[in-house]
Design a protein around this motif. Sequence first.
Motif, PDB file in Angstrom:
ATOM      1  N   GLY A 409       1.006  -1.325   0.128  1.00 29.74           N
ATOM      2  CA  GLY A 409      -0.010  -0.050  -0.154  1.00 29.74           C
ATOM      3  C   GLY A 409       1.188   0.974   0.020  1.00 29.74           C
ATOM      4  O   GLY A 409       0.240   2.002  -0.536  1.00 29.74           O
ATOM      5  N   LEU A 410       2.157   1.189   0.767  1.00 28.70           N
ATOM      6  CA  LEU A 410       2.857   2.664   0.585  1.00 28.70           C
ATOM      7  C   LEU A 410       3.636   2.727  -0.568  1.00 28.70           C
ATOM      8  O   LEU A 410       3.578   3.950  -1.107  1.00 28.70           O
ATOM      9  N   LYS A 411       3.797   2.304  -0.950  1.00 27.77           N
ATOM     10  CA  LYS A 411       4.726   1.597  -2.315  1.00 27.77           C
ATOM     11  C   LYS A 411       3.767   1.961  -3.840  1.00 27.77           C
ATOM     12  O   LYS A 411       4.010   2.983  -4.313  1.00 27.77           O
ATOM     13  N   ARG A 412       2.151   1.835  -3.389  1.00 23.20           N
ATOM     14  CA  ARG A 412       1.423   2.350  -4.317  1.00 23.20           C
ATOM     15  C   ARG A 412       0.660   3.827  -4.152  1.00 23.20           C
ATOM     16  O   ARG A 412       0.757   4.717  -4.734  1.00 23.20           O
ATOM     17  N   SER A 413       0.521   4.242  -2.854  1.00 27.23           N
ATOM     18  CA  SER A 413       0.653   5.631  -2.271  1.00 27.23           C
ATOM     19  C   SER A 413       1.513   6.506  -2.545  1.00 27.23           C
ATOM     20  O   SER A 413       1.723   8.020  -2.422  1.00 27.23           O
ATOM     21  N   ARG A 414       3.056   6.143  -2.807  1.00 24.76           N
ATOM     22  CA  ARG A 414       4.158   6.907  -2.597  1.00 24.76           C
ATOM     23  C   ARG A 414       4.777   6.239  -3.744  1.00 24.76           C
ATOM     24  O   ARG A 414       6.371   5.284  -3.658  1.00 24.76           O
ATOM     25  N   PRO A 415       4.592   6.191  -5.005  1.00 27.11           N
ATOM     26  CA  PRO A 415       5.734   5.194  -5.950  1.00 27.11           C
ATOM     27  C   PRO A 415       6.765   6.168  -5.764  1.00 27.11           C
ATOM     28  O   PRO A 415       7.490   5.383  -7.060  1.00 27.11           O
ATOM     29  N   TRP A 416       7.309   6.621  -5.925  1.00 30.93           N
ATOM     30  CA  TRP A 416       8.068   7.789  -6.032  1.00 30.93           C
ATOM     31  C   TRP A 416       9.636   7.638  -5.703  1.00 30.93           C
ATOM     32  O   TRP A 416      10.445   8.104  -5.420  1.00 30.93           O
ATOM     33  N   LEU A 417       9.409   6.339  -4.188  1.00 34.73           N
ATOM     34  CA  LEU A 417       9.817   5.981  -3.230  1.00 34.73           C
ATOM     35  C   LEU A 417      10.391   4.886  -3.859  1.00 34.73           C
ATOM     36  O   LEU A 417       9.856   3.630  -4.368  1.00 34.73           O
ATOM     37  N   PRO A 418      12.240   4.872  -3.795  1.00 33.22           N
ATOM     38  CA  PRO A 418      12.708   3.092  -4.100  1.00 33.22           C
ATOM     39  C   PRO A 418      12.385   2.646  -3.240  1.00 33.22           C
ATOM     40  O   PRO A 418      11.733   1.764  -1.877  1.00 33.22           O
ATOM     41  N   ASP A 419      11.845   0.885  -3.920  1.00 33.45           N
ATOM     42  CA  ASP A 419      11.862  -0.146  -3.339  1.00 33.45           C
ATOM     43  C   ASP A 419      12.954  -0.490  -1.720  1.00 33.45           C
ATOM     44  O   ASP A 419      12.024  -0.580  -0.688  1.00 33.45           O
ATOM     45  N   ALA A 420      13.935  -0.035  -1.878  1.00 36.51           N
ATOM     46  CA  ALA A 420      14.808  -0.376  -1.088  1.00 36.51           C
ATOM     47  C   ALA A 420      14.566   1.254   0.826  1.00 36.51           C
ATOM     48  O   ALA A 420      14.613   0.595   1.394  1.00 36.51           O
TER      49      ALA A 420
END
Length: 523
Positions: A409-420
């Motif tokens: 969910g965090l990745k969907r809402s903040r797609p600009w965050l690098p995965d690591a």
Amino acid sequence: MANESAVTDLLIVGGGVNGAGIARDAVGRGMSVVLCEQGDLAGATSSASTKLIHGGLRYLEYYEFRLVREALQEREVLLRAAPHIIWPLRFVLPHDSSMRPAWMVRIGLFLYDHLGKRKLLPGSHGVDLTSAPAGKPLAGGFTKAFEYSDCWVEDSRLVVLNAMDAKARGAEILTRTRCEKAERKGGLWEATLVDTHTGATRTVRARALVNAAGPWVREMIAKRTGVTVDKSVRLVKGSHIVVPKMFDGDHAYIFQNDDRRIVFAIPYEREFTLIGTTDLDYSGDPGAVAISPEEIAYMCRAVSRYFAKPVRESDVVWTYSGVRPLFDDASGNASAVTRDYVLEMDEPAGDAPMLSIFGGKITTFRRLAEEATEKLGKALGKGGITWTADVALPGGDIANADFAGFLAGLKRSRPWLPDALALRLARAYGTRVERLLGDAKGLADLGIDFGGGVYEAELDYAAREEFAMTGDDFLWRRSKLGLHLDANVREAIGGWFDRRREATANRGTGGDTATLRSMGGMR
């Protein structure tokens, strides 16, 4: 600063896991609380553990059935309360026929599976090391193993989260504040607290004193209060080494050494393996504890009996040591000293009580805090029901304790965050990551880029919300980024905290975030 003429219910001395846990529990039951810690939260023993929430399989050999049962029950309570900093971990125990016989290990694991109310964690089973992936890094000759479940915990963050929740509920948390002395006066405790940075003093009057000073528990009693208490503490030193990653997979190993002690090898910070621990009687200053060359050699030798690739002393990239303040049960061997806790109440008729804590382990801190708060509440005539078993710690209110779903969910809402970076922030802060990120729409909105995935917004959050005051607080206790960042980045982060602390002291307040950020400077 609070009114010095006011009287608080509890003055807690010690900002380790026990002190922070009691502060949280007590303030949640309506007691007023002041906690003082002479250094940083989790600055001593509580950040020097093997970082396990576990029942203590080896304690079964010492017939510590009640302690093991209580610890096993706590695993899942804590897992639900903080699934961002606590997660399941499978342990592989290779069978060495020269050590404990297989039947003994099977009986021990049967008890381990059934003593606690296990719902979330899978049970134990046998492993064929000749075909299982867990056998690949091991030396030849080990053909079978046993596998069971326990949990991993970010120990110093656990302490900070308890302190954060206590503060949110009304407790006053004072770090870098030493209790210089405390004496009974007029039915109260009157304590002199000293700010270790500025030297400023403050008087706190309390209805009860809680001595949660850990390795300094005896010093607090004898030198700071002058009270006589029968119970004694046995200081036992435990050291760990960190080496480059020794094996693939998310499992850990538990090895039986030829002295019948056990040593863990645990995946650590993605790139490393954590090895520990030792058990040695200690008599020096707990604040000056450090690993010895003999301890490093001992752990390297212990795990090299099992790994195909030996661990050499030159492989060690970092070490840490702590002093466990165990209750002195007169055991001859330091490894056999009970990890159970004893709560000693000094309560002269008509005078203010003092509760001193001897022993304990990080797994059972919540139960210890619950029992301590019950005793204190009874002494003070304060009510309140038990509550901490069912309430998440800050950031732990993740639906169904489903960390994987939360991260997605965090990745969907903040797609600009690098995965690591998304993974690291989610693990460290859980749902509180939204407070850290705020309305940021990209990395540029997080302020100064210090390098290595560290941005000023995170430092500001650690200082504002998590009591971090120095670079070391952030690099080694709020995180373990000190292992990953180069010296220039570490120095820049330390400088940021130094400038923030100076600005705060000059203004007498925390200052506004925008002004403090302008002081950060680029590398």
